[in-house]
Motif scaffolding. Structure first.
Motif, PDB file in Angstrom:
ATOM      1  N   UNK A 129       1.828 -12.103  47.230  1.00  0.00           N
ATOM      2  CA  UNK A 129       0.997 -10.357  47.245  1.00  0.00           C
ATOM      3  C   UNK A 129       1.290  -9.661  48.463  1.00  0.00           C
ATOM      4  N   UNK A 130       2.154 -10.323  49.388  1.00  0.00           N
ATOM      5  CA  UNK A 130       2.338  -9.521  50.650  1.00  0.00           C
ATOM      6  C   UNK A 130       2.756  -8.180  50.521  1.00  0.00           C
ATOM      7  N   UNK A 131       3.941  -8.047  49.536  1.00  0.00           N
ATOM      8  CA  UNK A 131       4.434  -6.629  49.543  1.00  0.00           C
ATOM      9  C   UNK A 131       3.181  -5.543  49.091  1.00  0.00           C
ATOM     10  N   UNK A 132       2.335  -6.107  48.182  1.00  0.00           N
ATOM     11  CA  UNK A 132       1.267  -5.160  47.899  1.00  0.00           C
ATOM     12  C   UNK A 132       0.301  -4.852  49.260  1.00  0.00           C
ATOM     13  N   UNK A 133       0.061  -5.783  49.737  1.00  0.00           N
ATOM     14  CA  UNK A 133      -0.840  -5.861  50.842  1.00  0.00           C
ATOM     15  C   UNK A 133      -0.166  -4.696  51.840  1.00  0.00           C
ATOM     16  N   UNK A 134       1.257  -4.888  52.265  1.00  0.00           N
ATOM     17  CA  UNK A 134       1.635  -3.819  53.168  1.00  0.00           C
ATOM     18  C   UNK A 134       1.810  -2.344  52.485  1.00  0.00           C
ATOM     19  N   UNK A 135       2.063  -2.450  51.112  1.00  0.00           N
ATOM     20  CA  UNK A 135       2.017  -1.038  50.433  1.00  0.00           C
ATOM     21  C   UNK A 135       0.531  -0.486  50.701  1.00  0.00           C
ATOM     22  N   UNK A 136      -0.536  -1.129  50.661  1.00  0.00           N
ATOM     23  CA  UNK A 136      -1.920  -0.621  50.735  1.00  0.00           C
ATOM     24  C   UNK A 136      -1.908  -0.276  52.321  1.00  0.00           C
ATOM     25  N   UNK A 137      -1.401  -0.794  53.235  1.00  0.00           N
ATOM     26  CA  UNK A 137      -1.755  -0.426  54.535  1.00  0.00           C
ATOM     27  C   UNK A 137      -0.761   0.668  55.078  1.00  0.00           C
ATOM     28  N   UNK A 138       0.398   0.743  54.559  1.00  0.00           N
ATOM     29  CA  UNK A 138       1.299   1.897  54.508  1.00  0.00           C
ATOM     30  C   UNK A 138       0.266   3.386  53.853  1.00  0.00           C
ATOM     31  N   UNK A 139      -0.229   2.871  52.777  1.00  0.00           N
ATOM     32  CA  UNK A 139      -0.900   3.963  52.145  1.00  0.00           C
ATOM     33  C   UNK A 139      -2.255   4.546  52.911  1.00  0.00           C
ATOM     34  N   UNK A 140      -2.876   3.600  53.656  1.00  0.00           N
ATOM     35  CA  UNK A 140      -3.902   3.905  54.352  1.00  0.00           C
ATOM     36  C   UNK A 140      -3.429   4.490  55.771  1.00  0.00           C
ATOM     37  N   UNK A 141      -2.331   5.006  56.096  1.00  0.00           N
ATOM     38  CA  UNK A 141      -1.941   5.861  57.094  1.00  0.00           C
ATOM     39  C   UNK A 141      -1.401   5.212  58.417  1.00  0.00           C
ATOM     40  N   UNK A 142      -1.215   3.914  58.468  1.00  0.00           N
ATOM     41  CA  UNK A 142      -0.643   3.150  59.697  1.00  0.00           C
ATOM     42  C   UNK A 142       0.724   3.710  59.875  1.00  0.00           C
ATOM     43  N   UNK A 143       1.103   3.914  61.161  1.00  0.00           N
ATOM     44  CA  UNK A 143       2.280   4.302  61.596  1.00  0.00           C
ATOM     45  C   UNK A 143       3.017   3.260  61.566  1.00  0.00           C
ATOM     46  N   UNK A 144       2.812   1.975  62.029  1.00  0.00           N
ATOM     47  CA  UNK A 144       3.866   0.612  62.229  1.00  0.00           C
ATOM     48  C   UNK A 144       3.023  -0.428  61.668  1.00  0.00           C
ATOM     49  N   UNK A 145       3.897  -1.222  60.703  1.00  0.00           N
ATOM     50  CA  UNK A 145       3.268  -2.381  60.274  1.00  0.00           C
ATOM     51  C   UNK A 145       4.000  -3.401  60.493  1.00  0.00           C
ATOM     52  N   UNK A 146       3.430  -4.628  61.279  1.00  0.00           N
ATOM     53  CA  UNK A 146       4.279  -5.613  61.734  1.00  0.00           C
ATOM     54  C   UNK A 146       3.802  -6.675  60.698  1.00  0.00           C
ATOM     55  N   UNK A 147       4.950  -7.504  60.054  1.00  0.00           N
ATOM     56  CA  UNK A 147       4.703  -8.602  59.301  1.00  0.00           C
ATOM     57  C   UNK A 147       5.224 -10.014  59.728  1.00  0.00           C
TER      58      UNK A 147
END
Length: 340
Positions: A129-147
């Motif tokens: 489910x990592x892709x969906x989690x990252x997509x949710x964080x992207x939608x929440x407005x974060x500029x940078x997502x470190x995985x």
């Protein structure tokens, strides 16, 4: 009544945490919220950090998050989300989720959100489910997502299908020259990092990695905008615990993001990621639908026949799909070829 998706868009960290839990548990409410949020995604820079266990990935992520929050060049701070994937025990199913121990410097910063995930048995360094989690964080407005991926070793390449920029982290003393050549994980690196560059053997490791990059370097070509057609991965030595080399690494990350946007690579990677995600969802849904369409007990009977060696795996496949078996002439020809 305000929906969960609307609360996430309004900036509620509590709602975001609840949503991520629903996504990890594959709850239908999480899926419905993702549907509402998806049009708001596609703006964040997804940065994957992968490499062998003990290379210092968590410490490096900690320093990178600080650098994005407090830019040395005086530019506005960037909001940062961190997704840290930890391995699950094959015996108990539990996971330590201990990456936050190395990220205590980020506690209390409202511009940083950290989410730990268990791999739950998934291979490739990420949870399912990592892709969906990252997509949710992207939608929440974060500029940078470190995985940060699980430290799995030579074949941990799933992150290359997910992130815009992939950092492969190595450290001195992780093996000899042959081991470096074997490590196919180096091929997915957009930026290669030699962390713990103060340890003995760092110079030899730098020479080996530099030679690897030279061997794989494509011919230099230019576009109309004077940009390289193929990105040449830089090699950056760092000492994350002492914050050395982080500014240079941050510069390369920003340069790669600019390269992707100007060369069209950003759209290519985004389309490839969405295609991979769609195909994985299709495989899961079609398998579930197919299993539910089988007569009760047929699958278990096929397994019993397979274990008893009354049928081969290929015959089991044809039987489950309702396909006729191979003609006897082909089977006899295969037997004769095997006997010869």
């Amino acid at each position: 009544m305000t929906t969960l998706a609307e609360e996430v868009l309004a900036g509620s960290r509590l709602a975001l945490a609840r949503l991520l839990t629903l996504i990890e548990n594959e709850d239908p409410q999480g899926e419905a919220a993702l549907d509402r949020l998806f049009p708001h995604s596609g703006r964040a820079h997804w940065i994957g950090v992968t490499g062998s266990p003990g290379a210092g990935k968590s410490s490096l992520v900690n320093r990178l998050a600080q650098a994005f929050r407090r830019p040395a060049d005086g530019s506005p701070p960037r909001t940062v989300a961190i997704v840290a994937v930890d391995p699950s025990s094959p015996f108990t199913g539990g996971a330590l989720l201990g990456d936050r121990v190395r990220m205590r410097d980020l506690s209390g910063d409202p511009g940083v959100f950290i989410r730990s995930m268990a791999s739950r048995g998934a291979l490739g360094g990420l949870a399912r489910t990592t892709p969906a989690v990252v997509q949710a964080l992207d939608s929440a407005g974060f500029d940078i997502i470190l995985i940060e991926t699980v430290g799995a070793g030579q074949s941990e390449v799933e992150i290359a299908r997910l992130a815009h920029t992939v950092l492969v982290v190595e450290a001195p003393g992780m093996g000899d020259d042959i081991q470096a050549i074997k490590a196919g994980i180096l091929e997915i690196a957009d930026i290669l990092v030699l962390n713990k560059a103060d340890l003995p053997g760092a110079e030899n490791a730098l020479r080996t990695l530099r030679a690897m990059l030279e061997l794989g370097r494509p011919p230099h070509e230019e576009t109309a905008e004077s940009l390289p057609v193929v990105w040449r991965p830089p090699l950056v030595p760092t000492i994350a615990t002492q914050n050395e080399g982080i500014a240079e690494l941050l510069g390369h990350i920003q340069a790669h993001a600019a390269y992707l946007r100007q060369s069209g690579g950003w759209q290519v990677r985004d389309r490839s990621r969405l295609q991979t995600q769609l195909e994985e969802l299709l495989q899961t849904a079609l398998l579930k639908r197919w299993r539910s369409s089988l007569p009760e007990g047929q699958y278990q009977q096929i397994l019993t026949d397979l274990q008893a060696r009354r049928i081969s795996p290929y015959q089991a496949l044809h039987s489950l799909l309702g396909e006729p078996p191979l003609p006897q002439s082909i089977q006899r020809g295969s037997t004769a070829l095997f006997n010869a």
